[in-house]
Design a protein around this motif. Sequence first.
Motif, short mmCIF file in Angstrom:
data_model
loop_
_atom_site.label_atom_id
_atom_site.label_comp_id
_atom_site.label_asym_id
_atom_site.label_seq_id
_atom_site.Cartn_x
_atom_site.Cartn_y
_atom_site.Cartn_z
N SER A 260 0.85 -1.18 0.00
CA SER A 260 0.00 0.00 0.00
C SER A 260 0.89 1.24 0.00
N TRP A 261 0.96 1.91 -1.15
CA TRP A 261 1.80 3.11 -1.25
C TRP A 261 1.25 4.03 -2.33
N SER A 262 1.66 5.26 -2.28
CA SER A 262 1.20 6.26 -3.24
C SER A 262 2.37 7.13 -3.66
N GLN A 263 2.17 7.88 -4.73
CA GLN A 263 3.21 8.78 -5.25
C GLN A 263 2.54 9.90 -6.02
N TYR A 264 1.70 10.65 -5.34
CA TYR A 264 0.89 11.66 -6.01
C TYR A 264 1.76 12.80 -6.55
N PRO A 265 1.43 13.32 -7.72
CA PRO A 265 2.23 14.42 -8.30
C PRO A 265 2.14 15.68 -7.47
N ASN A 266 3.25 16.40 -7.43
CA ASN A 266 3.30 17.64 -6.64
C ASN A 266 4.24 18.67 -7.26
N LEU A 267 4.42 18.59 -8.58
CA LEU A 267 5.29 19.45 -9.39
C LEU A 267 6.76 19.06 -9.31
N LYS A 268 7.14 18.17 -8.38
CA LYS A 268 8.51 17.69 -8.37
C LYS A 268 8.68 16.66 -9.49
N TYR A 269 9.89 16.56 -10.03
CA TYR A 269 10.10 15.66 -11.15
C TYR A 269 9.80 14.21 -10.74
N LYS A 270 10.23 13.82 -9.58
CA LYS A 270 9.98 12.46 -9.10
C LYS A 270 9.54 12.54 -7.64
N PRO A 271 8.22 12.62 -7.39
CA PRO A 271 7.74 12.68 -6.01
C PRO A 271 8.21 11.46 -5.22
N LYS A 272 8.43 11.65 -3.95
CA LYS A 272 8.87 10.54 -3.10
C LYS A 272 7.71 9.59 -2.84
N PRO A 273 7.91 8.28 -3.06
CA PRO A 273 6.84 7.32 -2.74
C PRO A 273 6.50 7.36 -1.25
N ASP A 274 5.23 7.24 -0.96
CA ASP A 274 4.74 7.32 0.42
C ASP A 274 4.11 5.99 0.80
N LEU A 275 4.78 5.24 1.67
CA LEU A 275 4.29 3.93 2.11
C LEU A 275 3.34 4.08 3.29
N ALA A 276 2.23 3.35 3.26
CA ALA A 276 1.32 3.34 4.39
C ALA A 276 2.05 2.79 5.61
N LYS A 277 1.77 3.36 6.78
CA LYS A 277 2.50 2.99 8.00
C LYS A 277 1.93 1.75 8.68
N GLU A 278 0.68 1.38 8.37
CA GLU A 278 0.04 0.28 9.08
C GLU A 278 0.61 -1.05 8.62
N ALA A 279 1.32 -1.75 9.51
CA ALA A 279 1.96 -3.01 9.15
C ALA A 279 0.93 -4.07 8.77
N HIS A 280 -0.21 -4.10 9.47
CA HIS A 280 -1.21 -5.12 9.18
C HIS A 280 -1.81 -4.91 7.78
N LEU A 281 -1.93 -3.64 7.36
CA LEU A 281 -2.44 -3.36 6.02
C LEU A 281 -1.45 -3.83 4.97
N GLN A 282 -0.17 -3.54 5.17
CA GLN A 282 0.84 -3.96 4.21
C GLN A 282 0.89 -5.48 4.09
N ALA A 283 0.81 -6.16 5.23
CA ALA A 283 0.83 -7.63 5.21
C ALA A 283 -0.37 -8.19 4.47
N ALA A 284 -1.54 -7.57 4.67
CA ALA A 284 -2.77 -8.08 4.07
C ALA A 284 -2.75 -7.94 2.54
N VAL A 285 -2.36 -6.75 2.04
CA VAL A 285 -2.39 -6.55 0.59
C VAL A 285 -1.30 -7.37 -0.10
N PHE A 286 -0.14 -7.50 0.56
CA PHE A 286 0.95 -8.29 0.01
C PHE A 286 0.54 -9.76 -0.11
N SER A 287 -0.02 -10.30 0.95
CA SER A 287 -0.45 -11.70 0.95
C SER A 287 -1.56 -11.93 -0.07
#
Length: 596
Positions: A260-287
């Motif tokens: 679970s991550w996003s990288q919304y445009p903000n006028l920067k050439y390459k916005p920094k990817p933003d990973l969701a902090k919830e470990a249980h969410l990351q585990a669930a979507v990955f699995s």
Amino acid sequence: MIYEQLQLYSTTEKFIIQPVDGNEILVIDKQTTDVSVTADRSIVPTTTGTQPTTIYGLWGIIRLPPPTGPQLLTIRSRALVGNLWGHNVWRVDATDVLPFQRQSASLSPQQASDAAAYLAMVQEVLKTPNYYFSYTLDVTHSAQRLADTSPEFRSLALAERADERFVWNHQLLGDLRGFSRFALPIMHGFVSIWSSVYRDRAFDYALISRRSRFRAGVRFYMRGADENGCVANFVETEQLVQAQGQKFSFVVTRGSVPLSWSQYPNLKYKPKPDLAKEAHLQAAVFSAHFNNQVFTHRYGKQIVINLLDTKGAERELCASFSRSCSQPELLGAAEVRYEHFDFHKECSRMRWDRLSLLMDRTEPDHQAMGYFHIAADGSVALQQKSVFRVNCIDCLDRTNVVQGMLARRVLLDQFRSLGWLEDGANGRLSDDVERFLKNVWADNADTLAQQYTGTGALKADFTRTGKRTKYGALMDGYNSMVRYAKNNFTDGFRQDAIDLFLGNYQPEPGAASPFEVAAESASLMKRALPAAALIGLALLVMRILLPAERWTDTVLHCLIFIGLIALSLFGIVRHGDEFVDRPRLALKIDRQKKRQ
């Protein structure tokens, strides 16, 4: 078999669709949108002035929000891509969007604007290259997946048995599914079919890329995986070969990093990817993702080739993906092997020969994986046991290069099985075959990139010629600038268009216009900073053209105006998320999270 050619009559009350070579007549009521079939030919208009339009299939009915209402989408023209295993495959060349009702003259200005916006979104999706279909062949399933099904399944109508992941008019076909000879599944992606010769031996070659409609969208607005494990920019690519009565298939996949991550445009050439902090969410979507890939979609063991950078903006995302792949408890029964290759580091300074390192490291996987093979007698001789799942951050440019190399290696194996190459012989194809293979994979790369980013692929010179060139690097720079402009200033509209077309956006009854709400929410800063920059620029130009009597005053004034411009531009970049084109329909974005 689906009807290939139809005559469409449009009256004030009905759409009447009559096949050229059939007795059924499809009737769509414009008032109720009810769909029925009749054999009564008396309903076909015969009066002078009621001329039919020839169409080549139906996308279906799209139900747009008020005041636009339902629209019938028809295929006005088509182009033959080629013949695949005895079946013609076509590309949609032109589509007509036909309203059920004329637009009311009593609409308010906002309602008229909304209606035009919704129709423009539909046209935006339809003009995106490329859409494909066949009246007799299920192009949404790989050859192996179809061979593994029952005769009963294969006897179903195309719309009933098609893989719904890859049917881009799935939502539009809802009213037509009971009328199987009119329901035409349409796939989005890439298809190329060629006949070629290798050492005086003829063979047919096809490349099919199937783009998933789940978590579909554009480059920066659609990243990562959702709660169901569906990832952005998921594409299944199948290489097909037919020779000496034998058939071969090889499948590779690509898709966004399944976290679970996003990288919304903000006028920067390459916005920094933003990973969701919830470990249980990351585990669930990955699995969920890998369980879907291994079991639900029957790809088998996943050989994950991760091409992300270990430094810079991609570092955290790469590290998180690597950690997840090393945790057996997240994978469960899904078998996954992880291979990381820092593409930009390894191939820096145009050292593209170092891609051979990746090929060497994946050679054991390649040998164990195999490919799908139907012998001349129709029996299944081999099955592909696993699949390469390749990703970079966009799943485009680096991914295209690697997938093309993997497919070439498999083609050499298939030629060996045909006896065209000796076992253990050095992998050398004829110049003509090498050229067409590189070009078709480069065309595939350009098309998939155009669909996701709005421009052709980067690094296409290597895919097309096998060499990295200075001209190719120059073209990459041009395409990168075009991508930057589109991703920041037009992609919100494109994301809305895709969500509307696929049925992801369903407005609540009585809800305010999303376009009106967006206009009202435009901040004072969004209007003031560009105005200040333009005023500063105008004053600077005027002072340069009309200098003051004392040069010191001219310099002072210029410095003040330059300062105003600089401060305005700094504010625009600092609050870049305020100035990009944001989606207004299904995708809701927390603007505070967008600021990196």
